[in-house]
Design a protein around this motif. Structure first.
Motif, mmCIF file in Angstrom:
data_model
loop_
_atom_site.group_PDB
_atom_site.id
_atom_site.type_symbol
_atom_site.label_atom_id
_atom_site.label_comp_id
_atom_site.label_asym_id
_atom_site.label_seq_id
_atom_site.Cartn_x
_atom_site.Cartn_y
_atom_site.Cartn_z
ATOM 1 N N TYR A 1 4.116 -9.393 -5.153
ATOM 2 C CA TYR A 1 3.997 -9.554 -3.708
ATOM 3 C C TYR A 1 2.555 -9.244 -3.311
ATOM 4 O O TYR A 1 2.113 -8.098 -3.393
ATOM 5 N N CYS A 2 1.838 -10.278 -2.903
ATOM 6 C CA CYS A 2 0.420 -10.155 -2.593
ATOM 7 C C CYS A 2 0.212 -9.974 -1.099
ATOM 8 O O CYS A 2 0.685 -10.788 -0.292
ATOM 9 N N GLU B 1 6.255 -11.788 6.951
ATOM 10 C CA GLU B 1 6.199 -10.360 7.253
ATOM 11 C C GLU B 1 6.841 -9.546 6.126
ATOM 12 O O GLU B 1 7.902 -9.893 5.616
ATOM 13 N N TYR B 2 6.154 -8.475 5.772
ATOM 14 C CA TYR B 2 6.497 -7.704 4.571
ATOM 15 C C TYR B 2 7.920 -7.159 4.595
ATOM 16 O O TYR B 2 8.598 -7.116 3.555
ATOM 17 N N HIS B 3 8.412 -6.754 5.763
ATOM 18 C CA HIS B 3 9.720 -6.092 5.814
ATOM 19 C C HIS B 3 10.883 -7.060 5.642
ATOM 20 O O HIS B 3 12.036 -6.636 5.524
ATOM 21 N N THR B 4 10.589 -8.376 5.599
ATOM 22 C CA THR B 4 11.661 -9.363 5.386
ATOM 23 C C THR B 4 11.984 -9.552 3.914
ATOM 24 O O THR B 4 12.951 -10.243 3.575
ATOM 25 N N LEU C 1 -3.195 -15.201 -5.740
ATOM 26 C CA LEU C 1 -2.438 -15.996 -4.778
ATOM 27 C C LEU C 1 -1.670 -17.123 -5.466
ATOM 28 O O LEU C 1 -0.566 -17.481 -5.048
ATOM 29 N N GLU C 2 -2.242 -17.661 -6.529
ATOM 30 C CA GLU C 2 -1.585 -18.741 -7.270
ATOM 31 C C GLU C 2 -0.399 -18.241 -8.094
ATOM 32 O O GLU C 2 0.478 -19.027 -8.477
ATOM 33 N N ASN C 3 -0.372 -16.947 -8.384
ATOM 34 C CA ASN C 3 0.698 -16.385 -9.215
ATOM 35 C C ASN C 3 1.623 -15.454 -8.425
ATOM 36 O O ASN C 3 2.411 -14.724 -9.010
ATOM 37 N N SER C 4 1.539 -15.522 -7.128
ATOM 38 C CA SER C 4 2.330 -14.651 -6.270
ATOM 39 C C SER C 4 3.771 -15.135 -6.161
ATOM 40 O O SER C 4 4.028 -16.333 -6.010
ATOM 41 N N THR C 5 4.699 -14.211 -6.246
ATOM 42 C CA THR C 5 6.096 -14.524 -5.938
ATOM 43 C C THR C 5 6.211 -14.856 -4.454
ATOM 44 O O THR C 5 6.884 -15.821 -4.064
ATOM 45 N N GLN C 6 5.550 -14.048 -3.639
ATOM 46 C CA GLN C 6 5.509 -14.279 -2.196
ATOM 47 C C GLN C 6 4.322 -13.501 -1.619
ATOM 48 O O GLN C 6 4.133 -12.331 -1.948
ATOM 49 N N ASN C 7 3.545 -14.165 -0.779
ATOM 50 C CA ASN C 7 2.506 -13.455 -0.045
ATOM 51 C C ASN C 7 3.138 -12.766 1.156
ATOM 52 O O ASN C 7 4.014 -13.330 1.817
ATOM 53 N N ILE C 8 2.692 -11.552 1.422
ATOM 54 C CA ILE C 8 3.257 -10.776 2.533
ATOM 55 C C ILE C 8 2.141 -10.314 3.453
ATOM 56 O O ILE C 8 0.980 -10.190 3.046
ATOM 57 N N ILE C 9 2.519 -10.041 4.691
ATOM 58 C CA ILE C 9 1.541 -9.642 5.691
ATOM 59 C C ILE C 9 2.118 -8.516 6.545
ATOM 60 O O ILE C 9 3.333 -8.457 6.768
ATOM 61 N N ILE C 10 1.245 -7.619 6.969
ATOM 62 C CA ILE C 10 1.630 -6.567 7.914
ATOM 63 C C ILE C 10 1.250 -7.070 9.306
ATOM 64 O O ILE C 10 0.064 -7.266 9.581
ATOM 65 N N GLY D 1 -0.081 2.044 1.594
ATOM 66 C CA GLY D 1 0.924 3.040 1.958
ATOM 67 C C GLY D 1 2.080 2.443 2.736
ATOM 68 O O GLY D 1 3.252 2.739 2.472
ATOM 69 N N ILE D 2 1.778 1.584 3.697
ATOM 70 C CA ILE D 2 2.835 0.932 4.494
ATOM 71 C C ILE D 2 3.756 0.117 3.586
ATOM 72 O O ILE D 2 4.985 0.208 3.676
ATOM 73 N N LEU D 3 3.172 -0.670 2.702
ATOM 74 C CA LEU D 3 3.965 -1.561 1.846
ATOM 75 C C LEU D 3 4.781 -0.786 0.817
ATOM 76 O O LEU D 3 5.968 -1.081 0.592
ATOM 77 N N ILE D 4 4.163 0.192 0.188
ATOM 78 C CA ILE D 4 4.862 0.976 -0.839
ATOM 79 C C ILE D 4 6.024 1.756 -0.228
ATOM 80 O O ILE D 4 7.131 1.816 -0.787
ATOM 81 N N PHE D 5 5.805 2.338 0.931
ATOM 82 C CA PHE D 5 6.885 3.141 1.511
ATOM 83 C C PHE D 5 7.999 2.284 2.105
ATOM 84 O O PHE D 5 9.143 2.738 2.212
#
Length: 266
Positions: free
Chosen positions: A193-194, A202-205, A228-237, A253-257
């Motif tokens: 997840y990049c 959105e990351y929380h989805t 980006l070419e090997n990403s399962t899914q790009n995520i954004i905050i 920190g936001i993504l890991i938690f």
């Protein structure tokens, strides 16, 4: 306890320690690095680092306190105030330093011990303070590993040790180039997840309960195209202000938690 006394800043041992403090090249060449502070030294011992030498300034760190430190090392050196000030790098003074042997962090040596590991990957982080903050976050979340792709500085930079508050010694850390790390993640069936602006949701989805690697890049240029070419899914905050990025350690920190929350640890 048998100790040696050094009072001159021109002593060859002290001159070498100054090089270890200041120069990455010297740390790589010798396989040694300098640790300052009782908490950091204690965490290095907990992380099974081998100490070669302990140096202490008795007016700040007593022999009694030294005896209480469970350190099996060859050399104990008492140093003068002038010598201590020469090799110390922290603003706060505790009076104790150690010379430790570095570990091999190559990605080929990384072993993950859980069925659905949670891994944090940082590509090309440059600022020691950011690296230290990332390692503190990783320690707080108890991730399975921190992987640094295309590192720009060595892990034993004094500012990384200081800003990580010693977490550099207790995290499981691996390094390698981007291609090697992507290969490792694929081989271990870890979803990637990049954190990126392009083609992101959105990351929380996302469901981070399976084997997961959260990948963050630098604030200036983000992640390379290979990620980006090997990403399962790009995520954004999602952000509500005027800027479209935040400090990399904060984003990590936001993504890991969020991943930890989904896994029932919060």
């Amino acid at each position: 306890m048998s100790t040696k006394l050094i009072t001159s800043t021109q002593n060859p041992i002290i001159r070498q320690l100054t090089q270890l403090k200041d120069k990455s090249r010297e740390r790589r060449k010798t396989g040694l690095f300098l640790i300052e502070g009782i908490r950091e030294i204690s965490l290095a011992l907990k992380g099974n680092y081998e100490l070669e030498t302990i140096l202490f300034y008795p007016e700040l760190f007593s022999e009694e306190a030294l005896n209480n430190l469970d350190a099996k090392c060859v050399n104990i050196i008492e140093i003068s105030k002038e010598v201590y000030q020469k090799i110390a790098y922290r603003e706060t003074t505790e009076g104790i330093l150690a010379v430790a042997k570095s570990k091999n962090h190559d990605i080929t040596n990384l072993r993950l011990n859980t069925k659905t590991p949670l891994v944090l990957v940082a590509e090309a982080p440059e600022k020691p303070g950011n690296i230290g903050a990332i390692l503190r976050t990783a320690d707080a979340a108890n991730v399975d590993a921190v992987i640094i792709a295309n590192p720009k500085t060595d892990l034993y930079n004094p500012n990384i040790i200081r800003s990580s508050v010693g977490c550099v010694f207790t995290n499981k850390i691996a390094t390698g180039n981007t291609s090697e790390i992507i290969g490792f993640l694929k081989e271990n069936h870890i979803n990637v997840y990049c954190a990126a602006l392009q083609a992101s949701i959105e990351y929380h989805t996302q469901d981070f309960n399976d084997s997961t690697a959260i990948v963050v890049g630098t604030e200036a240029i983000g992640l390379s195209n290979e990620w980006l070419e090997n990403s399962t899914q790009n995520i954004i905050i999602p952000m509500q202000g005027e800027i479209d990025s935040m400090n990399v350690s904060v984003a990590a920190g936001i993504l890991i938690f969020e991943a930890k929350r989904q896994r029932g640890f919060l």
